[in-house]
Design a protein around this motif. Structure first.
Motif, PDB file in Angstrom:
ATOM      1  N   ARG A  21       0.832  -1.226   0.000  1.00 17.20           N
ATOM      2  CA  ARG A  21       0.000   0.000   0.000  1.00 17.20           C
ATOM      3  C   ARG A  21       0.854   1.258   0.000  1.00 17.20           C
ATOM      4  N   ARG A  22       1.897   1.237   0.860  1.00 20.99           N
ATOM      5  CA  ARG A  22       2.732   2.421   1.063  1.00 20.99           C
ATOM      6  C   ARG A  22       3.486   2.810  -0.207  1.00 20.99           C
ATOM      7  N   THR A  23       3.775   1.843  -1.084  1.00 21.10           N
ATOM      8  CA  THR A  23       4.683   2.110  -2.210  1.00 21.10           C
ATOM      9  C   THR A  23       4.047   1.922  -3.587  1.00 21.10           C
ATOM     10  N   LYS A  24       2.757   1.511  -3.636  1.00 25.00           N
ATOM     11  CA  LYS A  24       2.207   1.155  -4.951  1.00 25.00           C
ATOM     12  C   LYS A  24       2.033   2.363  -5.879  1.00 25.00           C
ATOM     13  N   ASN A  25       2.051   3.594  -5.308  1.00 30.12           N
ATOM     14  CA  ASN A  25       1.920   4.776  -6.160  1.00 30.12           C
ATOM     15  C   ASN A  25       3.262   5.361  -6.597  1.00 30.12           C
ATOM     16  N   ARG A  26       4.352   4.649  -6.315  1.00 29.00           N
ATOM     17  CA  ARG A  26       5.665   5.126  -6.769  1.00 29.00           C
ATOM     18  C   ARG A  26       5.696   5.142  -8.297  1.00 29.00           C
ATOM     19  N   PRO A  27       6.562   5.970  -8.908  1.00 31.68           N
ATOM     20  CA  PRO A  27       6.506   6.158 -10.369  1.00 31.68           C
ATOM     21  C   PRO A  27       6.611   4.870 -11.200  1.00 31.68           C
ATOM     22  N   VAL A  28       7.449   3.912 -10.801  1.00 33.42           N
ATOM     23  CA  VAL A  28       7.607   2.707 -11.644  1.00 33.42           C
ATOM     24  C   VAL A  28       6.413   1.751 -11.503  1.00 33.42           C
ATOM     25  N   PRO A  29       6.031   1.328 -10.254  1.00 35.07           N
ATOM     26  CA  PRO A  29       4.878   0.419 -10.187  1.00 35.07           C
ATOM     27  C   PRO A  29       3.576   1.017 -10.713  1.00 35.07           C
ATOM     28  N   SER A  30       3.427   2.353 -10.634  1.00 35.47           N
ATOM     29  CA  SER A  30       2.186   2.957 -11.130  1.00 35.47           C
ATOM     30  C   SER A  30       2.225   3.164 -12.650  1.00 35.47           C
ATOM     31  N   GLY A  31       3.370   2.913 -13.285  1.00 38.31           N
ATOM     32  CA  GLY A  31       3.468   2.973 -14.744  1.00 38.31           C
ATOM     33  C   GLY A  31       3.788   4.342 -15.310  1.00 38.31           C
ATOM     34  N   ARG A  32       4.023   5.329 -14.424  1.00 37.40           N
ATOM     35  CA  ARG A  32       4.319   6.676 -14.942  1.00 37.40           C
ATOM     36  C   ARG A  32       5.744   6.754 -15.486  1.00 37.40           C
ATOM     37  N   VAL A  33       6.656   5.989 -14.913  1.00 33.08           N
ATOM     38  CA  VAL A  33       8.039   5.944 -15.418  1.00 33.08           C
ATOM     39  C   VAL A  33       8.336   4.493 -15.789  1.00 33.08           C
ATOM     40  N   GLN A  34       8.925   4.300 -16.970  1.00 36.98           N
ATOM     41  CA  GLN A  34       9.245   2.941 -17.411  1.00 36.98           C
ATOM     42  C   GLN A  34      10.432   2.399 -16.612  1.00 36.98           C
ATOM     43  N   SER A  35      10.451   1.070 -16.456  1.00 38.24           N
ATOM     44  CA  SER A  35      11.504   0.429 -15.675  1.00 38.24           C
ATOM     45  C   SER A  35      12.905   0.764 -16.224  1.00 38.24           C
ATOM     46  N   GLY A  36      13.035   0.721 -17.552  1.00 42.31           N
ATOM     47  CA  GLY A  36      14.328   1.020 -18.182  1.00 42.31           C
ATOM     48  C   GLY A  36      14.771   2.452 -17.947  1.00 42.31           C
ATOM     49  N   GLU A  37      13.800   3.368 -17.906  1.00 47.20           N
ATOM     50  CA  GLU A  37      14.116   4.777 -17.639  1.00 47.20           C
ATOM     51  C   GLU A  37      14.709   4.910 -16.236  1.00 47.20           C
ATOM     52  N   ALA A  38      14.075   4.222 -15.262  1.00 42.47           N
ATOM     53  CA  ALA A  38      14.556   4.290 -13.876  1.00 42.47           C
ATOM     54  C   ALA A  38      15.980   3.757 -13.788  1.00 42.47           C
ATOM     55  N   LEU A  39      16.244   2.649 -14.492  1.00 43.43           N
ATOM     56  CA  LEU A  39      17.598   2.077 -14.491  1.00 43.43           C
ATOM     57  C   LEU A  39      18.598   3.055 -15.116  1.00 43.43           C
ATOM     58  N   GLY A  40      18.233   3.620 -16.259  1.00 43.19           N
ATOM     59  CA  GLY A  40      19.133   4.557 -16.954  1.00 43.19           C
ATOM     60  C   GLY A  40      19.424   5.790 -16.116  1.00 43.19           C
ATOM     61  N   ILE A  41      18.360   6.362 -15.550  1.00 41.85           N
ATOM     62  CA  ILE A  41      18.540   7.572 -14.725  1.00 41.85           C
ATOM     63  C   ILE A  41      19.392   7.238 -13.500  1.00 41.85           C
TER      64      ILE A  41
END
Lengths: 310, 62
Positions: free
Chosen positions: A80-100
């Motif tokens: 519950r606490r983390t499901k709205n984070r950018p990656v699980p909510s789909g706003r940022v792609q997983s590869g983008e998070a890795l690259g950044i």
């Protein structure tokens, strides 16, 4: 029937989503403790270089946060606490998070090395490695002691700040490290006691899940008892003084009292008042760390006027 | 009235591009400020011989 259709591709991230990826709330603690580390050191640093150093220590912390979100997206989506984070909510792609995360890690280490020295940069690189590889990838999902060892990652910033100023590691910086290291377990276990289902749903072996809540209460008390001598020992070094010692004595007594109250309670009592004691100890633990590091800062600020220090 | 009304995605893209642009601008300013401080402090501009006390090498005129 109509020819107008909405395009339902992957969501595009806004700038704020990228900022969220860097865990700004964690960064604020990193900035504060690293700033204390740099300001209480006996060597003065040019304000511009101190600012740049703090900025890139914080950015390194943020980069490790982005890499943690990339790796932990599967369990973040369940809690519950983390499901709205950018990656699980789909706003940022997983590869983008890795690259950044990777890009900012390299940039922050390089810039810290140029702004201060390569010992500080090396410590920052090790902190990122420790948080991402040792904690996130290895320990978090394999041992209930994850919080204890993972806490070391959060304990490095004041040590890096001290290394920026002095170019060395000393007993003072080791004790600031030990203070945060010993503080982390009771702080997080108090949180785990009242965030009941989250960790078990995600399959993260928190102490509350693997050893039960009675054992967690005992662990909180034991770690708080072990924390007190570390906090007091820091007061006898060159960064301590009467203000810090008075503050440390009062705050440790209050923390011990809170841990004792948590230990005395059972689940029925805790559920009866909706975990009031656990929640208040968790909140207090945040003030505890802030005030102790504030006291280090007060000692350093008052020293030129003949008040701070021994 | 504009012929093509702005879609929400355009405002979001503009915000993102503005954020990235400002961040890059800030980075340039930081590198510039850091360079000025480093150069003013002097250390990196001195040749190793000058830092060591400057004994001229054999065969060179002082």
């Amino acid at each position: 029937m109509t020819d107008i259709r909405a395009f339902e591709g992957p969501q595009e991230a806004g700038f704020g989503d990228y900022v969220q990826l860097l865990k700004p709330r964690v960064m604020s603690l990193v900035v504060f403790t690293a700033l204390v580390g740099i300001l209480v050191a006996p060597v003065s640093v040019h304000p511009v270089l101190a600012f740049v150093s703090i900025l890139f220590i914080a950015l390194g912390g943020g980069a490790s946060g982005a890499l943690n979100m990339w790796w932990d997206a599967d369990i973040d989506a369940v809690m519950r606490r983390t499901k709205n984070r950018p990656v699980p909510s789909g706003r940022v792609q997983s590869g983008e998070a890795l690259g950044i995360g990777m890009g900012l890690s390299g940039l922050s280490v390089l810039m810290l090395g140029l702004a201060s020295n390569w010992l500080a940069a090396g410590l920052l690189a090790f902190t990122i490695f420790f948080y991402v590889v040792i904690y996130s990838m290895w320990l978090k999902r394999s041992t209930p002691q994850n919080i204890v060892i993972g806490g070391a990652a959060g304990a490095f910033p004041p040590m890096i700040g001290w290394a920026c100023a002095t170019g060395a590691v000393s007993v003072e910086s080791l004790l600031m490290f030990a203070l945060i290291f010993m503080w982390t377990p009771p702080h997080f276990w108090a949180l785990a006691l009242f965030m009941k289902d989250d960790y078990s749903n995600a399959g993260v072996p928190m102490l509350t899940v693997t050893h039960g809540r009675r054992s967690t209460r005992k662990h909180i008390l034991v770690y708080t008892i072990l924390l007190a001598p570390v906090a007091l020992a820091a007061g006898f070094t060159s960064i301590g003084g009467p203000i810090y010692m008075a503050m440390a004595a009062v705050l440790n007594a209050m923390f011990l009292r809170g841990a004792w109250r948590i230990w005395k309670r059972d689940e029925a009592m805790a559920e009866a008042d909706n975990y009031a004691v656990e929640k208040s100890v968790f909140r207090f633990s945040l003030y505890y760390l802030f005030l102790l590091f504030g006291a280090f800062l007060a000692e350093a600020a008052l020293r030129p006027y003949g008040f701070g220090g021994w | 009235m504009a012929l093509r009304p702005e879609h929400e995605i355009h405002t979001r893209r503009f915000g993102r591009n503005l954020g990235v642009g400002l961040t890059l601008g800030a980075f340039i300013l930081i590198v510039f400020a850091m360079t000025v401080v480093k150069v003013t402090q002097g250390g990196i501009l001195q040749a190793p011989a000058a830092q060591a006390g400057a004994e001229p090498a054999k065969g060179t005129t002082p």
